[in-house]
Design a protein around this motif. Sequence first.
Motif, PDB file in Angstrom:
ATOM      1  N   ARG A 121       8.294   7.587  -1.780  1.00 15.40           N
ATOM      2  CA  ARG A 121       9.198   7.525  -2.928  1.00 15.40           C
ATOM      3  C   ARG A 121      10.513   8.218  -2.600  1.00 15.40           C
ATOM      4  O   ARG A 121      10.585   9.039  -1.692  1.00 15.40           O
ATOM      5  CB  ARG A 121       8.562   8.190  -4.153  1.00 15.40           C
ATOM      6  N   GLU A 144       0.820  -1.214   0.000  1.00 12.57           N
ATOM      7  CA  GLU A 144       0.000   0.000   0.000  1.00 12.57           C
ATOM      8  C   GLU A 144       0.852   1.262   0.000  1.00 12.57           C
ATOM      9  O   GLU A 144       0.433   2.296  -0.519  1.00 12.57           O
ATOM     10  CB  GLU A 144      -0.939   0.012   1.209  1.00 12.57           C
ATOM     11  N   GLU A 145       2.057   1.193   0.564  1.00 10.07           N
ATOM     12  CA  GLU A 145       2.904   2.379   0.669  1.00 10.07           C
ATOM     13  C   GLU A 145       3.489   2.829  -0.670  1.00 10.07           C
ATOM     14  O   GLU A 145       3.850   3.987  -0.840  1.00 10.07           O
ATOM     15  CB  GLU A 145       4.061   2.116   1.643  1.00 10.07           C
ATOM     16  N   THR A 146       3.587   1.891  -1.634  1.00  8.70           N
ATOM     17  CA  THR A 146       4.239   2.207  -2.905  1.00  8.70           C
ATOM     18  C   THR A 146       3.418   1.856  -4.144  1.00  8.70           C
ATOM     19  O   THR A 146       3.672   2.388  -5.221  1.00  8.70           O
ATOM     20  CB  THR A 146       5.588   1.471  -3.019  1.00  8.70           C
ATOM     21  N   GLY A 147       2.476   0.944  -4.004  1.00  8.10           N
ATOM     22  CA  GLY A 147       1.732   0.464  -5.165  1.00  8.10           C
ATOM     23  C   GLY A 147       2.517  -0.521  -6.008  1.00  8.10           C
ATOM     24  O   GLY A 147       2.082  -0.912  -7.091  1.00  8.10           O
ATOM     25  N   CYS A 191      -7.363   4.835  -4.949  1.00  5.03           N
ATOM     26  CA  CYS A 191      -6.281   5.716  -5.370  1.00  5.03           C
ATOM     27  C   CYS A 191      -6.701   6.569  -6.567  1.00  5.03           C
ATOM     28  O   CYS A 191      -7.110   6.044  -7.605  1.00  5.03           O
ATOM     29  CB  CYS A 191      -5.037   4.908  -5.717  1.00  5.03           C
ATOM     30  N   THR A 206      -0.082  10.105  -0.088  1.00  9.63           N
ATOM     31  CA  THR A 206       0.499   9.709  -1.359  1.00  9.63           C
ATOM     32  C   THR A 206       1.553   8.652  -1.106  1.00  9.63           C
ATOM     33  O   THR A 206       1.821   8.275   0.039  1.00  9.63           O
ATOM     34  CB  THR A 206       1.088  10.923  -2.116  1.00  9.63           C
ATOM     35  N   TYR A 207       2.173   8.144  -2.163  1.00 12.29           N
ATOM     36  CA  TYR A 207       3.121   7.048  -2.013  1.00 12.29           C
ATOM     37  C   TYR A 207       4.463   7.507  -1.441  1.00 12.29           C
ATOM     38  O   TYR A 207       4.873   8.650  -1.606  1.00 12.29           O
ATOM     39  CB  TYR A 207       3.368   6.381  -3.361  1.00 12.29           C
TER      40      TYR A 207
END
Length: 368
Positions: free
Chosen positions: A280, A101-104, A343, A277-278
């Motif tokens: 990164r 979930e943190e990055t997709g 998302c 948001t993610y």
Amino acid sequence: MIHTYSPTIRRKEMEAVLTCMVDEKIGPGDMNAKLIQTAKELIGFDGAVALRSPAIALEYILKALDLPKESAVIFSALAPSYQVLTVERLGYKTLFADVAEETGLVTVESVQNCIKDGGRLLILAESMGVLPDIKSFLELGIPVVEDISQSALAAYPFDEADAPKKTAAKPASAEEQKTEEEVMGRKAGMYGTYAILGMEEKDIITAGGGALLIAPNRKEWTVLKHIAEESPFTDVMTDMNAALAYVEFKEFARNEKIRQELYALYSRAIMSGRHKTYVRAEGKGSTIYSFPLVLNSGFKDAKAYAQKKNIEIRQAYEDTIMALRQQEISKKCICANSLYLRCAVFPLYPRLGQKDAQQIIKVLSSML
């Protein structure tokens, strides 16, 4: 209405395409080769071919790898839907990996489970410009193909294997040296056996349609080059499309700087809210494809709220495998299904004016 997606086409891009038309060079030709050379200088691969679609590129990869027909190919559940349709049309089996979930991005654990079920090739989608922990996937013992359509020109962290490639430079302070190391790792696409750089309308670099099929190393390029030499001209990217992509590569740094500035403003706008948001890497460690927002509430409510403010938002994964096969794979890929439903992507592209950007920031900061 401020639209979610908009290709950045300025006068330079228009003139490049118009020149091909005036010179009556609209089929595959010199501009195709010029595009490949420019991409090679920026990314660092050994060889590549410019093709008319990412689907054709995927077909060439499967041929180059000589993957047995009984093999299963592993995909992220949030990968583009064309990938699974292409592989199934060619007679291969398919397996779907869940994401974090943190990055997709797909998790190593989910891919390992797919390998136990017979997976023999991983198509690693680097969606939303976020790069994975690539070495953890390379250690799984199966070929990895990087899909860099949304992560092009992002850089992996520096490691010692890259040291011989570094060029001499003037002495720098310790802080400057640290910053240099953080951005001097291999580019996205340079770790996989092959890489697909899609150049469709919504990709980070667009040709209006097409893809670069990249072979990072000489061994793989030797195989791919032989296949490409026998390919029909109907598979090869036209010069009109290549001209557009060529300028997009040349203008990438300028466009990316604007995207990074907008991303920073958007990120600050959501800091006090419930939506995230993610995660990164900063700077060149990721590419700013768009602004994905994982909603704490339903997408329909967020869409309606944004629309009242004259802003179009869309589901981030509306064209993915999950959207195509939700009923079939949602129970196994729980997190991917959740992100598919929650998302959203907000408009983020260089052609946004200051007025429109401020309007988007106001909406993001007021979405409680």
